[in-house]
Design a protein around this motif. Structure first.
Motif, short mmCIF file in Angstrom:
data_model
loop_
_atom_site.label_atom_id
_atom_site.label_comp_id
_atom_site.label_asym_id
_atom_site.label_seq_id
_atom_site.Cartn_x
_atom_site.Cartn_y
_atom_site.Cartn_z
N GLU A 57 -16.25 10.82 14.52
CA GLU A 57 -16.50 11.38 15.84
C GLU A 57 -15.34 11.22 16.82
OE1 GLU A 57 -20.11 9.77 17.38
OE2 GLU A 57 -21.29 10.23 15.57
N THR A 58 -14.30 10.47 16.48
CA THR A 58 -13.22 10.24 17.43
C THR A 58 -12.52 11.55 17.79
OG1 THR A 58 -11.90 9.62 15.50
CG2 THR A 58 -12.73 7.84 16.88
N THR A 98 -17.00 16.15 20.37
CA THR A 98 -18.34 16.74 20.28
C THR A 98 -18.39 17.95 19.36
OG1 THR A 98 -17.91 18.12 22.24
CG2 THR A 98 -18.91 15.95 22.59
N GLY A 99 -17.29 18.30 18.76
CA GLY A 99 -17.24 19.45 17.86
C GLY A 99 -15.94 19.44 17.11
N VAL A 100 -15.71 20.48 16.30
CA VAL A 100 -14.47 20.55 15.53
C VAL A 100 -13.74 21.84 15.82
CG1 VAL A 100 -15.38 19.13 13.66
CG2 VAL A 100 -15.57 21.61 13.52
N VAL A 101 -12.43 21.78 15.66
CA VAL A 101 -11.58 22.96 15.74
C VAL A 101 -10.91 23.11 14.39
CG1 VAL A 101 -9.60 24.03 16.87
CG2 VAL A 101 -11.17 22.62 18.20
N THR A 102 -11.23 24.18 13.68
CA THR A 102 -10.63 24.38 12.37
C THR A 102 -9.17 24.77 12.55
OG1 THR A 102 -12.73 25.13 11.50
CG2 THR A 102 -10.77 25.63 10.20
N GLN A 138 -19.28 14.57 -0.54
CA GLN A 138 -20.40 15.29 0.08
C GLN A 138 -20.92 14.58 1.32
OE1 GLN A 138 -23.36 15.71 -2.99
NE2 GLN A 138 -22.11 17.10 -4.23
N GLY A 139 -21.55 15.39 2.19
CA GLY A 139 -22.25 14.85 3.34
C GLY A 139 -21.36 14.35 4.45
N VAL A 140 -20.11 14.80 4.52
CA VAL A 140 -19.20 14.35 5.56
C VAL A 140 -19.41 15.18 6.82
CG1 VAL A 140 -16.78 14.03 6.22
CG2 VAL A 140 -17.51 13.58 3.86
N THR A 141 -19.51 14.50 7.95
CA THR A 141 -19.67 15.21 9.22
C THR A 141 -18.59 14.80 10.21
OG1 THR A 141 -21.24 13.52 9.98
CG2 THR A 141 -22.15 15.53 9.00
N ALA A 142 -18.23 15.76 11.06
CA ALA A 142 -17.26 15.53 12.11
C ALA A 142 -17.98 15.56 13.45
CB ALA A 142 -16.15 16.57 12.04
N GLY A 143 -17.23 15.78 14.55
CA GLY A 143 -17.81 15.78 15.88
C GLY A 143 -18.97 16.75 16.00
N GLY A 144 -20.01 16.33 16.69
CA GLY A 144 -21.19 17.16 16.88
C GLY A 144 -22.01 17.35 15.63
N GLY A 145 -21.74 16.56 14.59
CA GLY A 145 -22.49 16.68 13.34
C GLY A 145 -22.05 17.84 12.48
N THR A 158 -10.37 19.39 12.52
CA THR A 158 -9.91 18.54 13.61
C THR A 158 -10.98 18.50 14.70
OG1 THR A 158 -7.60 19.09 13.19
CG2 THR A 158 -8.11 18.15 15.34
N ASN A 159 -11.34 17.29 15.12
CA ASN A 159 -12.29 17.17 16.22
C ASN A 159 -11.67 17.69 17.52
OD1 ASN A 159 -14.49 16.13 14.84
ND2 ASN A 159 -13.90 14.00 15.20
N ASN A 160 -12.51 18.24 18.40
CA ASN A 160 -11.98 18.68 19.69
C ASN A 160 -11.70 17.46 20.56
OD1 ASN A 160 -14.46 17.83 20.57
ND2 ASN A 160 -15.23 19.85 21.11
#
Length: 496
Positions: free
Chosen positions: A405-406, A441-445, A418-425, A435-437
């Motif tokens: 989440e950082t 709270t989210g990701v930027v591809t 499997q099951g890896v989550t980034a910002g905002g789930g 890349t997290n924003n």
């Protein structure tokens, strides 16, 4: 008098020989009618002077076997242990027994574990049992083999091998005539010799100490300062320090600094001190290791289930090997950190930096408020949180269920994870990078093809002689001028 009564009297005599007697420990010159003049004399005089063995009726009884209760008493005295564990589960230790407090403290220390609901306090302790207790007390890592050969090595019980190997490899046990005799009872003289091999100096009163003997040193009281000395072995901060403070100023420790005691204002390492290896092994309570400017500490190893550990200052490497421990890096600069204990947590404070973090144990948490260069995990359910800065995070095979989440962290997930989550789930499939924003709270591809501006849609193209017109829509256009070189009548060579 029957044999039964003789046995009872002998047990009482040996027990009383280990119970505190006013002034006995302080009177190092006490004379015992049975004090031997042999290999054990120096060791026996040392343990008497330091209050570990007291004797009874003017005798030290060097050849008598040591019982498990007596062993617990000696260990507790040596390390200054004061905290007691609940030992009500061991039915053969009554609260009214003279040794009940010592057994409870030794159990709290994690050195005497019992078996099958019993502590067997009246049983003679065998050599391998005694060696295992001492290895645990000194936090020696179990070894897999000997550094020397013994004829009876095969007789060592499987449960004791690691500790016995470690004690021998450290040079504390020599054996006799090529044998260890692991199943034999250990006598009071033999145990005194082992203790003398282990600890050469006991510091049991607060104050400033500017001299040190060669060998391992035990500090078992709070309020102790060592100044300008070299410890040519291990320096052990015993359980007796409790929540108190120990200060090392301009101190060099050639062996390990073993921290079994100390509170949230200890242990302070300052000046030109040089400590290669710190082993934090307090079994209960908060302990701090504070490395002030100018001092050097290469390794801090968290070895036991203390409530919390605080590390502060410049440290080469940090390893959290204990399970369920929270380590706070407060105002710390750490080259590398590793989490090898399950369900443990590293909190990197906002004034702290860590170069690399490697996670190999499941259910670990890394909470970053400061700065971390890179994190690599191969452990399931790794959780990386916080508002701090983490550059790159690599999620390797085995790290299923990781959560990152950082903000602004670049997350690379290996194929098959499997099951890896980034910002905002947001899910990050195996084999992909995200890349997290900037607020996590989210990701930027990230763009494909090596970066650069994103492609722009062209709605129309027209050519007028040497100019290419591109209609980009929304009243926007662009033109590219060409250079025309000679060709044949129907083809011209055009370079845009």
């Amino acid at each position: 008098m029957g044999k039964k009564w003789l046995s009872i009297i002998l047990v009482l005599v040996l027990a009383l020989g280990l119970m505190p007697v006013a002034g006995a420990a302080a009177d190092a010159g006490s004379t015992f009618s049975d004090m031997p003049d042999n290999w054990a004399t120096e060791a026996l005089e040392s343990v008497v002077a330091n209050g570990l063995l007291v004797g009874a009726d003017g005798k030290i009884m060097p050849d008598s076997p040591l019982t498990r209760a007596q062993m617990a008493t000696i260990i507790v005295r040596a390390f200054g242990a004061a905290q007691e564990a609940d030992i009500s589960a061991f039915w053969d230790v009554k609260s009214t027994d003279w040794f009940a407090g010592s057994i409870a403290k030794a159990y709290k220390m994690g050195v005497m574990l019992g078996y099958d609901g019993k502590m067997n306090p009246y049983d003679n302790i065998t050599r391998e049992q005694a060696f295992a207790v001492l290895a645990r007390a000194l936090k020696l890592s179990p070894a897999t083999d000997f550094s020397k050969t013994f004829e009876d090595a095969g007789e060592i019980s499987g449960w004791a091998k690691g500790e016995v190997y470690a004690l021998v490899n450290a040079g504390y046990i020599q054996g006799a005539n090529g044998k260890l005799n692991p199943k034999a009872n250990i006598s009071r003289a033999e145990f005194a010799q082992v203790m003398h091999n282990l600890i050469k100096q006991y510091i049991s009163r607060e104050g400033v100490y500017t001299e040190a003997v060669d060998g391992n040193i035990m500090v078992n009281a709070p309020g102790v300062s060592l100044k300008g000395v070299t410890v040519s072995g291990d320096l052990i901060i015993g359980d007796g320090v409790g929540d108190g403070e120990v200060i090392l100023e301009d101190v060099t420790v050639t062996g390990r600094l073993v921290v079994r005691g100390g509170g949230e204002n200890s242990i302070i390492i300052r000046g030109a001190s040089n400590v290669a290896n710190v082993v934090v092994a307090r079994v209960d309570g908060v302990v701090r290791v504070f490395v002030e400017d100018g001092s050097e500490v290469e390794i801090v190893y968290i070895d036991d289930g203390s409530d919390d550990v605080i590390v502060e200052g410049v440290i080469g490497s940090l390893e959290i090997a204990a399970d369920n421990v929270t380590v706070f890096a407060t105002g710390a600069s750490i080259d590398s950190a590793a989490i090898t204990g399950a369900a443990s947590r590293l909190i990197v404070g906002d004034a702290s930096t860590v170069g690399t973090v490697n996670v190999t144990a499941p259910d670990a948490d890394v909470d970053v408020e400061g700065v971390v260069g890179t994190i690599t995990t191969s452990a399931a359910n790794t959780n990386v949180t916080g508002a701090g800065e983490v550059g790159n995070i690599t999620v390797q095979q085995g790290a299923d269920g990781a959560n990152i989440e950082t903000p602004n962290s670049t997350i690379t997930v290996d194929e098959g994870v499997q099951g890896v989550t980034a910002g905002g789930g947001t899910a990050v499939p195996g084999g992909e990078t995200a890349t997290n924003n900037n607020d996590g709270t989210g990701v930027v591809t990230p763009p494909t093809g090596g970066g650069g501006p994103a492609p722009v849609a062209v709605s129309a193209i027209s050519v007028d002689k040497t100019t290419l017109y591109l209609d980009l829509g929304t009243n926007t256009s662009a033109k590219i001028t060409a250079t025309v070189s000679p060709g044949n009548a129907t083809n011209k060579n055009v370079t845009w």
